[in-house]
Design a protein around this motif. Sequence first.
Motif, PDB file in Angstrom:
ATOM      1  N   ASN A  73       0.745  -1.212   0.034  1.00 31.14           N
ATOM      2  CA  ASN A  73       0.185  -0.167  -0.039  1.00 31.14           C
ATOM      3  C   ASN A  73       0.744   1.283  -0.091  1.00 31.14           C
ATOM      4  O   ASN A  73       2.050   1.243  -0.151  1.00 31.14           O
ATOM      5  CB  ASN A  73      -1.070  -0.142   1.268  1.00 31.14           C
TER       6      ASN A  73
ATOM      7  N   ALA B 182      -4.298  -0.714  -3.176  1.00 30.00           N
ATOM      8  CA  ALA B 182      -4.931   0.380  -2.080  1.00 30.00           C
ATOM      9  C   ALA B 182      -5.164  -0.394  -0.738  1.00 30.00           C
ATOM     10  O   ALA B 182      -5.513  -1.454  -0.571  1.00 30.00           O
ATOM     11  CB  ALA B 182      -6.227   0.899  -2.769  1.00 30.00           C
ATOM     12  N   HIS B 183      -4.869   0.582   0.323  1.00 26.05           N
ATOM     13  CA  HIS B 183      -5.096   0.063   1.571  1.00 26.05           C
ATOM     14  C   HIS B 183      -6.377  -0.402   2.127  1.00 26.05           C
ATOM     15  O   HIS B 183      -6.586  -1.223   2.878  1.00 26.05           O
ATOM     16  CB  HIS B 183      -4.889   1.058   2.541  1.00 26.05           C
TER      17      HIS B 183
ATOM     18  N   TRP C 246      -2.352  -5.722   7.159  1.00 28.30           N
ATOM     19  CA  TRP C 246      -1.167  -4.944   6.659  1.00 28.30           C
ATOM     20  C   TRP C 246      -0.076  -4.870   7.372  1.00 28.30           C
ATOM     21  O   TRP C 246      -0.375  -4.384   8.721  1.00 28.30           O
ATOM     22  CB  TRP C 246      -1.807  -3.520   6.225  1.00 28.30           C
TER      23      TRP C 246
END
Length: 165
Positions: free
Chosen positions: A23, A108-109, A131
């Motif tokens: 990310n 994308a996060h 993450w």
Amino acid sequence: MDQPRPDEAEPTLRVTARVLPVNHRGEVLLLQDQDPGRPGILRWGTIGGAVDPGETLLEAAVREMHEETGIAVAAGDLVGPVHHDVVPFTYGDRAFIGDSTFFALALAHDAEVVFDHLEPVEVDNVFAHGWWSPEALEADGTAVLPDLPDIMTKAVAAIHDRSTQ
């Protein structure tokens, strides 16, 4: 004649493609799972799995990304390979030699991760996604491979380099 025990059997070569989604904060999306041969010992590892007959490494990486996260990507979205290793491991009661090629992916996060497409053996053994920065995973000590934080660092650098070109 007695059959060899699984831990004494000749290891099976398992060629795999692995994906390290990165990310904008330099974190990598990992999956928390367990080896069914060691239930209750949770570890964080990469998205990926075996290359099917006739499949390229890139095709396998794209397929595994969808199977394990529900996220569809194109081969052109992958960067690398960023790392390759050959490591012995066990899963369940079987011994393997893992020949793994790792690709990076900008993601994308807030991408939605779902476990709807897992293989049957994965259903009861994959528990969560998260993450992780390489530093946080190293400090946590629950990486499936001791050098996973270093491999993650290579993926983060590859995505950073691609975005600055």
